[in-house]
Design a protein around this motif. Structure first.
Motif, mmCIF file in Angstrom:
data_model
loop_
_atom_site.group_PDB
_atom_site.id
_atom_site.type_symbol
_atom_site.label_atom_id
_atom_site.label_comp_id
_atom_site.label_asym_id
_atom_site.label_seq_id
_atom_site.Cartn_x
_atom_site.Cartn_y
_atom_site.Cartn_z
ATOM 1 N N LYS A 76 0.803 -1.227 0.000
ATOM 2 C CA LYS A 76 0.000 0.000 0.000
ATOM 3 C C LYS A 76 0.837 1.277 0.000
ATOM 4 O O LYS A 76 0.569 2.216 -0.752
ATOM 5 N N ASP A 77 1.843 1.346 0.876
ATOM 6 C CA ASP A 77 2.543 2.629 1.029
ATOM 7 C C ASP A 77 4.024 2.483 1.360
ATOM 8 O O ASP A 77 4.634 3.399 1.897
ATOM 9 N N LEU A 78 4.602 1.336 1.028
ATOM 10 C CA LEU A 78 6.022 1.103 1.300
ATOM 11 C C LEU A 78 6.827 1.244 0.022
ATOM 12 O O LEU A 78 6.437 0.741 -1.032
ATOM 13 N N TYR A 79 7.981 1.944 0.150
ATOM 14 C CA TYR A 79 8.890 2.131 -0.981
ATOM 15 C C TYR A 79 10.265 1.596 -0.589
ATOM 16 O O TYR A 79 10.668 1.711 0.568
ATOM 17 N N LEU A 80 10.970 1.032 -1.567
ATOM 18 C CA LEU A 80 12.293 0.485 -1.295
ATOM 19 C C LEU A 80 13.222 1.593 -0.813
ATOM 20 O O LEU A 80 13.273 2.672 -1.410
ATOM 21 N N ARG A 81 13.952 1.320 0.280
ATOM 22 C CA ARG A 81 14.831 2.328 0.878
ATOM 23 C C ARG A 81 15.823 2.883 -0.120
ATOM 24 O O ARG A 81 16.369 2.162 -0.953
ATOM 25 N N GLU A 82 16.060 4.195 -0.023
ATOM 26 C CA GLU A 82 17.027 4.903 -0.845
ATOM 27 C C GLU A 82 17.511 6.089 -0.037
ATOM 28 O O GLU A 82 16.987 6.363 1.050
ATOM 29 N N PRO A 83 18.535 6.822 -0.495
ATOM 30 C CA PRO A 83 18.973 7.999 0.249
ATOM 31 C C PRO A 83 17.815 8.953 0.497
ATOM 32 O O PRO A 83 16.956 9.141 -0.372
ATOM 33 N N VAL A 84 17.794 9.550 1.686
ATOM 34 C CA VAL A 84 16.674 10.414 2.075
ATOM 35 C C VAL A 84 16.383 11.470 1.015
ATOM 36 O O VAL A 84 15.234 11.712 0.648
ATOM 37 N N ALA A 111 6.699 20.913 5.009
ATOM 38 C CA ALA A 111 7.548 19.879 5.610
ATOM 39 C C ALA A 111 7.381 18.566 4.859
ATOM 40 O O ALA A 111 6.336 18.310 4.249
ATOM 41 N N ALA A 112 8.410 17.732 4.895
ATOM 42 C CA ALA A 112 8.371 16.409 4.281
ATOM 43 C C ALA A 112 8.950 15.407 5.267
ATOM 44 O O ALA A 112 9.933 15.703 5.949
ATOM 45 N N ARG A 113 8.339 14.229 5.331
ATOM 46 C CA ARG A 113 8.807 13.212 6.284
ATOM 47 C C ARG A 113 9.195 11.917 5.563
ATOM 48 O O ARG A 113 8.485 11.444 4.681
ATOM 49 N N PHE A 114 10.316 11.372 5.984
ATOM 50 C CA PHE A 114 10.828 10.074 5.524
ATOM 51 C C PHE A 114 10.871 9.185 6.754
ATOM 52 O O PHE A 114 11.503 9.529 7.758
ATOM 53 N N THR A 115 10.188 8.033 6.708
ATOM 54 C CA THR A 115 10.125 7.136 7.859
ATOM 55 C C THR A 115 10.663 5.757 7.478
ATOM 56 O O THR A 115 10.081 5.063 6.632
ATOM 57 N N ARG A 116 11.775 5.372 8.073
ATOM 58 C CA ARG A 116 12.383 4.074 7.788
ATOM 59 C C ARG A 116 11.532 2.944 8.353
ATOM 60 O O ARG A 116 11.030 3.017 9.476
ATOM 61 N N THR A 117 11.402 1.869 7.568
ATOM 62 C CA THR A 117 10.705 0.662 8.012
ATOM 63 C C THR A 117 11.453 -0.529 7.438
ATOM 64 O O THR A 117 11.136 -1.013 6.345
ATOM 65 N N GLY A 118 12.496 -0.977 8.138
ATOM 66 C CA GLY A 118 13.319 -2.073 7.631
ATOM 67 C C GLY A 118 13.996 -1.677 6.331
ATOM 68 O O GLY A 118 14.688 -0.663 6.260
ATOM 69 N N LEU A 119 13.764 -2.466 5.288
ATOM 70 C CA LEU A 119 14.346 -2.180 3.976
ATOM 71 C C LEU A 119 13.490 -1.198 3.179
ATOM 72 O O LEU A 119 13.791 -0.917 2.015
ATOM 73 N N TRP A 120 12.447 -0.677 3.813
ATOM 74 C CA TRP A 120 11.482 0.167 3.132
ATOM 75 C C TRP A 120 11.381 1.532 3.813
ATOM 76 O O TRP A 120 11.997 1.768 4.850
ATOM 77 N N TYR A 121 10.589 2.398 3.220
ATOM 78 C CA TYR A 121 10.272 3.666 3.882
ATOM 79 C C TYR A 121 8.858 4.103 3.511
ATOM 80 O O TYR A 121 8.302 3.669 2.493
ATOM 81 N N ARG A 122 8.298 4.935 4.359
ATOM 82 C CA ARG A 122 7.028 5.604 4.072
ATOM 83 C C ARG A 122 7.297 7.100 3.957
ATOM 84 O O ARG A 122 8.305 7.588 4.464
#
Length: 246
Positions: A76-84, A111-122
């Motif tokens: 639904k809303d997870l993206y593969l981790r990459e540089p912020v 404002a913009a938010r990057f939230t790490r979730t394991g190998l992913w981010y929201r």
């Protein structure tokens, strides 16, 4: 826009404009907390859900990044981790800030938010609300725009293209008109700057197709070939004005 400030807390990275927010809190991106504290003022539903809030006298729009297409059915809303800095929210935050500096009528990024979730981010984005603005599709469902209105829309698109900005989803719902008739462009997720090329005409073709789809759904839509011709005339005039001002 002031120099971007950075807030770090645990798995969260937030970029924000210190001219608009004196302080920042990860709860600004939580619709439930906003509702419980009385900051939430409304919301929209559909494919691009957004929430409206008011904090410290500032009216804002909160948008969470959702996956689309076939992938979105499963993730639904997870993206593969990459540089912020390469993430969806930060890219749009930066592009909006740059475009405003160039004089393009787009929402001011807050404002913009990057939230790490394991190998992913929201990802989430806060923008300043454009007062009394409605999508072009809604306007022409109710009333006919003047020739000058259509030309003004074309001129703003020409300004965006002259800056080399590809709007990846230019459609009649991502063009807004406010109470004064000013044209605004929104939703710059996955958009980018490019050198001039075929993409500019393809961008216009995409907008024409979106208007055609609205017309197919609503035959009484106030949009005709003459209106499209006025938009293109405004686009050509706007392009010429941009070149002459260099």
């Amino acid at each position: 826009m002031a120099e971007t400030a950075v807030f770090l807390e645990g798995k969260h990275v937030i970029w924000y404009d210190p001219d608009l927010l004196a302080d920042v809190d990860i709860r600004f991106f939580d619709p439930l907390w906003l509702r419980e504290t009385g900051h939430l003022t409304g919301g929209s539903t559909g494919r691009n859900t957004a929430w409206f809030l008011r904090y410290a006298g500032l009216d804002m729009v909160l948008r969470h990044y959702w996956r689309g297409g076939m992938v979105g059915r499963f993730v639904k809303d997870l993206y593969l981790r990459e540089p912020v800095g390469n993430s969806r929210a930060m890219q749009e935050f930066s592009l909006l800030g740059w475009m405003r500096q160039q004089g393009l009528p787009v929402p001011r990024p807050v404002a913009a938010r990057f939230t790490r979730t394991g190998l992913w981010y929201r990802a989430d984005l806060l923008m300043e609300l454009i007062p009394a603005a409605r999508p072009l599709a809604e306007f022409i469902a109710e009333a006919r725009l003047s020739e000058a209105d259509w030309k003004r829309i074309g001129s703003v698109i020409a300004q965006m293209h002259h800056l080399g900005v590809l709007h990846s989803d230019l459609n009649c719902r991502n063009i807004l008109l406010d109470a004064d008739g000013k044209v605004w462009l929104i939703d710059f997720d996955k958009c980018e700057r490019r050198l001039p090329g075929k993409w500019q005409k393809q961008n216009l073709d995409r907008l024409e197709r979106s208007l055609g789809k609205e017309k197919a759904k609503n035959p009484s839509l106030n949009w005709t070939d003459l209106d499209w011709g006025a938009l293109l005339e405004g686009y050509r005039s706007g392009s010429a004005n941009q070149r002459n001002s260099e």
